[in-house]
Write an enzyme that holds these catalytic residues in place. Structure first.
Site, mmCIF file in Angstrom:
data_model
loop_
_atom_site.group_PDB
_atom_site.id
_atom_site.type_symbol
_atom_site.label_atom_id
_atom_site.label_comp_id
_atom_site.label_asym_id
_atom_site.label_seq_id
_atom_site.Cartn_x
_atom_site.Cartn_y
_atom_site.Cartn_z
ATOM 1 C CB CYS A 225 14.426 9.696 45.355
ATOM 2 S SG CYS A 225 12.952 9.232 44.638
ATOM 3 C CB ALA A 226 19.648 11.886 43.774
ATOM 4 N N GLY A 229 22.595 13.176 47.341
ATOM 5 C CA GLY A 229 23.542 12.364 46.731
ATOM 6 C C GLY A 229 24.398 11.180 47.314
ATOM 7 C CG ASP A 284 16.355 6.477 49.673
ATOM 8 O OD1 ASP A 284 15.388 6.167 50.533
ATOM 9 O OD2 ASP A 284 17.557 6.991 50.358
ATOM 10 C CB CYS A 337 15.107 6.042 56.028
ATOM 11 S SG CYS A 337 14.516 7.811 56.096
#
Length: 385
Positions: A225-226, A229, A284, A337
């Site tokens: 899930c870049a 980046g 992520d 997050c």
């Protein structure tokens, strides 16, 4: 622009946001329409708007109304200023205060901490005694952090390069690659140190998440899930062979230029092109963003229970999807997050129930009390048969 004119502009922009507009877009459109406003004016107005978004409930209570005008009255009151000295109606200042306008009222705990009512219980469950201090931290602007690009330099040399351009940055203990900018933050993006790839803007907790993964040179890593980046770049700087994937490839549009600036190579994968054989698969995952509300405060007020339910389904699906991409003996890492247990510990517990052949070897919840954003990360490996 005078300070009073800046407040008047902020009032109009806050009203647009309260009416459903995107705050960033509203600020951009305002700047295009008002080209007389200098960079300091734009920065000050932006600060007013985002401070009001972070502190929407408490400023409304202090200012007597949940309007742009009420929130700015509340902001001045919270700062210890007399709103009447700004709301004069003279020149470009906001109209004078009406009798009784701006009278503060008593606040609930949720209002005082600028927390949506429905999130108080789940956040208290997740944070325990840290609930109030964490929510208080989320009411304020986030520090500016840089990640030192170990592919090009070290932390001491990066500090020297930044200092030459008047940017003061100090090491942060949460990550060996982290610098906290204490002076000159607005100059970072135009600095030679940034333009030449010595440093990248990246939150310190985000860097600490990568540190916890135990990446070594030559490891084959899939960043599933870049997004933009940022973590792909951090992984590549450690010597990993990184493949970046995202369900919306447009998010990775700037990654080739960023990788070139950083002096690393990252292979971008199209949706559905990921295959097995990776020493580490890192996800992520999309989340509520509750740990990053001081950077993206609009998300605090946009989040609904229905959206949280949807995000939890997406997260569970991603965890299931990435299992086949892990090589024998490899690892799987999951991060958000978020501060909410539903998106974090509960997801890993449910994953273990669905996939009993895995064990958690490392797990950590970061909160703003650690210095950066709120992040959760769990690192899993397959059990030996």
């Amino acid at each position: 622009m005078t300070p009073e004119a800046r407040v008047a502009a902020a009032i109009d922009l806050i009203d647009l946001w309260l009416g459903g507009a995107n705050a960033e877009q509203a600020l951009t459109h305002w700047a295009r329409r008002n080209r007389y406003a200098g960079s300091k004016d734009r920065a000050a107005i932006r600060d007013h708007v985002f401070d009001a978004i972070r502190c929407r409930r408490s400023f409304a209570a202090l200012g007597g109304a949940e309007t742009g005008r009420g929130l700015m009255i509340g902001a001045l009151t919270a700062a210890g200023c007399d709103p009447g000295e700004v709301f004069t109606g003279q020149g470009y200042a906001p109209a004078p205060l009406a009798p009784g306008e701006g009278e503060a009222r008593a606040m609930s705990e949720a209002e005082r901490l600028d927390c949506p009512d429905w999130l108080v219980a789940p956040l208290k469950d997740a944070l325990g005694a840290d609930f109030a201090p964490v929510m208080e931290a989320l009411r304020h602007r986030a520090p500016v952090f840089l990640r030192v690009n170990l592919a090009r330099t070290d932390r001491a040399q990066a500090r020297e390069a930044l200092a030459e351009e008047g940017i003061v940055a100090t090491p942060h203990p949460l990550s060996p690659t982290a610098l906290e900018v204490t002076e000159g933050a607005r100059r970072v993006a135009q600095s030679r140190a940034y333009q030449s790839g010595l440093v990248e803007l990246q939150d310190v907790a985000s860097q600490a998440v990568v540190d916890l993964l135990g990446v070594t040179p030559g490891m084959r890593v899939l960043d599933y899930c870049a997004g933009g980046g940022g973590k792909s770049l951090a992984l590549a700087a450690l010597g990993a062979a990184v493949s970046a994937h995202d369900s919306e490839p447009r998010r990775m549009a700037d990654l080739p230029a960023r990788a070139a600036r950083a002096g690393v190579e990252i292979d971008r994968l199209a949706p559905g092109a990921a295959r097995g054989g990776h020493d580490l698969v890192f996800a992520d995952a999309p989340c509520s963003g509750s740990g990053a509300w001081r950077r993206a405060p609009q998300g605090k007020w946009d989040l609904t229970l229905e959206r949280l339910d949807e995000l939890c389904r997406i997260q569970a699906g991603i965890l299931n999807e990435i299992v086949p991409f892990v090589a024998p003996g490899g690892g799987l890492a999951y991060a958000t997050c978020s501060l909410l247990a539903r998106e974090n510990q509960a997801q890993i517990t449910a994953f273990h129930a669905r996939h009993p052949g895995w064990k958690t070897v490392a797990e950590r919840q970061f909160t703003p009390l650690d210095g950066g954003d709120g992040f959760y990360v769990a690192h899993l490996t397959r059990l030996e048969k």
